[in-house]
Scaffold this active site. Structure first.
Site, short mmCIF file in Angstrom:
data_model
loop_
_atom_site.label_atom_id
_atom_site.label_comp_id
_atom_site.label_asym_id
_atom_site.label_seq_id
_atom_site.Cartn_x
_atom_site.Cartn_y
_atom_site.Cartn_z
N ASP A 1 0.68 -1.18 -0.54
CA ASP A 1 0.30 -0.21 0.23
C ASP A 1 1.07 1.06 -0.07
O ASP A 1 0.32 2.57 0.61
CB ASP A 1 -0.97 -0.28 0.46
CG ASP A 1 -0.78 -0.07 2.50
OD1 ASP A 1 0.78 -0.30 2.43
OD2 ASP A 1 -0.76 0.30 3.41
N HIS B 1 24.14 3.73 -15.84
CA HIS B 1 23.69 4.10 -14.70
C HIS B 1 23.65 3.26 -13.33
O HIS B 1 22.49 2.46 -13.63
CB HIS B 1 22.39 4.18 -15.95
CG HIS B 1 21.86 5.41 -16.66
ND1 HIS B 1 20.58 5.47 -17.43
CD2 HIS B 1 22.84 6.57 -16.88
CE1 HIS B 1 21.09 6.71 -18.56
NE2 HIS B 1 22.38 7.01 -17.98
N ASP C 1 26.79 11.67 -10.87
CA ASP C 1 26.54 12.07 -12.07
C ASP C 1 25.69 12.81 -10.66
O ASP C 1 23.90 11.69 -10.12
CB ASP C 1 26.12 10.68 -12.94
CG ASP C 1 25.62 11.46 -14.12
OD1 ASP C 1 24.67 13.07 -13.62
OD2 ASP C 1 25.45 10.93 -14.91
N ASP D 1 22.01 18.28 -14.73
CA ASP D 1 22.62 16.87 -15.17
C ASP D 1 23.82 17.49 -14.78
O ASP D 1 24.66 17.24 -15.87
CB ASP D 1 21.41 16.48 -15.83
CG ASP D 1 22.41 14.84 -16.56
OD1 ASP D 1 22.99 14.13 -15.58
OD2 ASP D 1 22.12 14.83 -17.44
N HIS E 1 28.76 6.34 -25.30
CA HIS E 1 27.10 6.85 -25.12
C HIS E 1 27.34 8.38 -25.54
O HIS E 1 28.06 9.26 -26.32
CB HIS E 1 26.50 7.28 -23.63
CG HIS E 1 27.72 8.26 -22.53
ND1 HIS E 1 27.71 9.89 -23.33
CD2 HIS E 1 28.53 7.62 -21.79
CE1 HIS E 1 29.48 9.96 -22.25
NE2 HIS E 1 29.62 9.17 -21.61
N HIS F 1 22.45 16.08 -24.90
CA HIS F 1 21.08 16.27 -25.07
C HIS F 1 20.58 17.04 -24.03
O HIS F 1 21.23 17.71 -23.30
CB HIS F 1 20.17 14.80 -24.08
CG HIS F 1 20.34 14.31 -22.82
ND1 HIS F 1 20.27 15.59 -21.78
CD2 HIS F 1 22.19 13.87 -21.80
CE1 HIS F 1 20.47 14.84 -20.07
NE2 HIS F 1 21.74 14.38 -20.36
N HIS G 1 16.70 13.93 -20.52
CA HIS G 1 16.29 13.85 -21.43
C HIS G 1 15.50 14.73 -21.52
O HIS G 1 13.81 13.59 -22.12
CB HIS G 1 16.92 12.08 -21.47
CG HIS G 1 18.40 11.74 -20.98
ND1 HIS G 1 17.54 10.60 -20.89
CD2 HIS G 1 18.94 11.77 -20.75
CE1 HIS G 1 19.33 10.03 -20.57
NE2 HIS G 1 20.01 11.64 -20.18
N GLU H 1 28.62 16.54 -22.29
CA GLU H 1 28.99 15.14 -21.70
C GLU H 1 30.00 13.58 -21.67
O GLU H 1 29.71 13.16 -21.74
CB GLU H 1 27.90 14.40 -20.76
CG GLU H 1 26.78 14.19 -21.87
CD GLU H 1 25.46 13.58 -20.32
OE1 GLU H 1 25.97 12.45 -19.65
OE2 GLU H 1 24.94 13.36 -21.01
N TYR I 1 35.86 5.41 -20.04
CA TYR I 1 36.04 4.08 -19.38
C TYR I 1 36.17 3.20 -19.71
O TYR I 1 36.13 2.68 -20.58
CB TYR I 1 33.46 4.19 -19.02
CG TYR I 1 33.19 4.97 -19.18
CD1 TYR I 1 32.79 6.06 -18.56
CD2 TYR I 1 32.65 5.40 -20.20
CE1 TYR I 1 32.10 6.59 -18.21
CE2 TYR I 1 32.07 6.86 -20.45
CZ TYR I 1 31.47 7.61 -18.75
OH TYR I 1 30.68 8.40 -18.75
N ARG J 1 33.67 11.21 -16.15
CA ARG J 1 32.49 11.40 -17.16
C ARG J 1 32.84 13.27 -16.57
O ARG J 1 32.68 13.80 -15.78
CB ARG J 1 31.24 10.76 -17.08
CG ARG J 1 30.47 11.21 -18.07
CD ARG J 1 28.70 11.11 -17.99
NE ARG J 1 28.01 10.44 -17.33
CZ ARG J 1 28.18 9.04 -16.76
NH1 ARG J 1 28.60 8.00 -17.05
NH2 ARG J 1 27.74 9.33 -15.75
N GLU K 1 30.73 16.66 -16.77
CA GLU K 1 29.30 16.53 -17.37
C GLU K 1 29.04 18.15 -16.76
O GLU K 1 28.65 18.16 -15.93
CB GLU K 1 28.39 15.82 -17.26
CG GLU K 1 27.10 16.48 -18.05
CD GLU K 1 25.61 14.66 -17.70
OE1 GLU K 1 25.98 13.67 -16.97
OE2 GLU K 1 24.74 14.90 -17.98
#
Ligand code: GLY
Ligand code: MN
Ligand code: MN
Length: 485
Positions: free
Chosen positions: A61, A282, A300, A311, A385, A389, A396, A413, A417, A434, A436
């Site tokens: 619930d 991610h 990130d 972002d 990647h 964006h 996004h 960004e 890696y 990264r 960004e």
């Protein structure tokens, strides 16, 4: 009866209280103007139908915190579920007056409001959101509309995650009624053949991309706040970081800063990955308990402020000093990013002009120089990647990608890696970087919005030497008698 009356009174008092909300939300005029612009872009003799986001169940619930569908929010400012909005290209004849938009919303309900919070109801939507034609969602089923008379019925197709809450007029009922009224094929029908031929599930998305991709000054104001908050979070973590911290603790510092500045949510699940975990693009488990001093951590994170999300990614050495290999990779990503940012202006294409011609080229040449790949055209997964964006109500965000235009807000960004076991010298393994940033495209170039968080390697090392208020924040060991006094 007396009990019921006092309940009603209590709920009325609760909802009648000033809500003490911040006063920098988008104004009703903003949303009304957006509806006008949608109408302008709609084809002749059409209606556009938008549904509120579903309530999503977490378990048993307990539901996830409600988050409005970004299109619905953009067009209405309404932050409650179980609602449907219709925008008509031409005026429709009503019993009392003509109208070109109509919204069906959650009814007021004393008991429900006592448990789950205030509702605007018809009166609130009229007063606060300045709609004229407002009805309870329970009235949608009986609402007399002939969808067949329109040349186009514009809407987004449905995804199958809407639960029947059993409340009359809930989103499940609204969609069911709409499908019946509009001739949407029932399950199992061959959709294309059985659908009413005026149903159009494509056009609306292009209209929304055209509008949402160019930010208004009010939206830019909110995005600036979201980005500033996120950058301050990054800077505070840089000061507080020390070996032995856990990924989750680092996430907690960021999110505390977000809340301190009144950001309601994270715009997406926070990604905090140390060492090899940074290679998972991610990565949201954030479960590594004690980060060793020889690692970097990729963070990130984006604060969501009144619907608009930042972002921002920073990658920093846990012990405050980049090793030789870390610095080589970091500075290469920085160079790729910096050159791409310098070239971002109206007319250029992110994929072709910034990603392929600048950032990816610099990264590939650098990887060859470092001996990680053999030639610049070798296929590899070290930068898997795209370069950037749109950001906005979605991380996004909706927007066009053919040409940058003034008013767009995008990320830049690049990343490299190198996972454990990669086909290169193992001294590079577990290095993931990264960087960004968020930029606003202006008439003649761009403005870096995320400059409150340092991004050059030497500036990061400098900031990491500064003390943090968290240096003295020591908690008792779990299970000990120490009360932390
Ligand atoms: N935070 C998700 C992304 O950078 O696209
Ligand atoms: Mn991004
Ligand atoms: Mn990101």
């Amino acid at each position: 009866m007396k009990k019921l009356l006092s309940l009603v009174l209590l709920a009325t008092t609760i909802s009648g209280l000033a809500q003490n909300e911040p006063d920098d939300f988008l104004k009703s005029e903003f949303h009304a103007e957006r509806r006008t612009l949608v109408r302008d872009k709609m084809p002749d003799n059409s209606v556009a139908v938008f549904f509120a986001a579903p309530v999503r169940n977490r378990a048993n619930d307990v539901d996830f915190i409600y988050h409005q569908d970004p299109n619905f929010y953009y067009l209405t400012g309404y932050r409650e579920p179980h609602a449907v909005l219709m925008i008509f290209k031409e005026e429709q004849e009503g019993p009392d007056s003509n109208y070109d938009e109509i919204i069906f919303v959650q009814p007021r309900n004393a008991m429900a409001e006592m448990w789950t919070g205030r509702r605007l109801g018809i009166t609130g939507v009229k007063e606060k959101l300045e709609f004229n034609q407002v009805f309870n969602n329970t009235e949608f089923e009986g609402y007399n509309i002939d969808f067949a008379k329109f040349d186009k019925v514009l809407f987004y197709d449905f995804f199958n995650d809407v639960r029947d809450t059993r409340a009359e007029g809930d989103l499940y009922d609204l969609i069911k009624s709409f499908k019946q009224k509009a001739g949407y094929p029932s399950e199992g029908d061959l959709r294309i053949e059985s659908a009413a031929n005026n149903l159009d599930m494509e056009t609306l998305d292009q209209i929304m991309k055209d509008l949402r991709g160019i930010k208004t000054p009010e939206e830019i104001e909110l995005l600036r706040k979201a980005v500033d908050i996120s950058c301050i979070g990054q800077a505070e973590v840089m000061k507080a970081m020390k070996p032995g911290m856990s990924e989750r603790e680092v996430q907690g510092i960021h999110e505390f800063v977000f809340k301190k500045y009144q950001a309601e949510y994270e715009g997406y699940p926070s990604i905090v990955g140390a060492g090899n975990n940074g290679c998972i693009l991610h990565y949201v488990e954030n479960h590594q308990p004690e980060i060793k001093s020889d690692k970097m951590i990729l963070m990130d994170l984006g604060a969501e402020y009144h619907g608009y999300t930042a972002d921002v990614t920073r990658t920093i050495p846990i012990d405050g000093k980049f090793s030789k290999e870390e610095k080589a990779i970091y500075d290469l990503v920085y160079k790729a990013q910096n050159e791409a940012i310098k070239a971002a202006k109206p007319g250029v294409n992110i994929g072709r002009d910034l990603d392929a011609a600048i950032a990816r080229k610099i990264i590939n040449e650098g990887l060859v120089e470092l001996g990680i790949i053999e030639s610049g055209d070798q296929r590899h997964l070290y930068f898997p990647h795209g370069l950037g964006h749109h950001i906005g109500l979605d991380v996004h965000d909706k927007g066009n990608y053919d040409q940058l235009e003034a008013g767009m807000v995008i990320t830049i960004e690049p990343g490299i890696y190198i996972p454990e076991g990669a086909a290169c010298d193992e001294k590079w393994w577990g290095i993931a970087v990264r960087i960004e940033d968020c930029i606003l495209i202006t008439e003649d170039g761009n403005e870096l919005l995320s400059d409150l968080a340092p991004r050059k390697s030497d500036e990061i090392e400098k900031l990491m030497k500064q003390p943090s208020p968290l240096d003295s924040f020591v908690l008792p060991e779990l299970g000990s008698d120490d009360k932390g006094e």
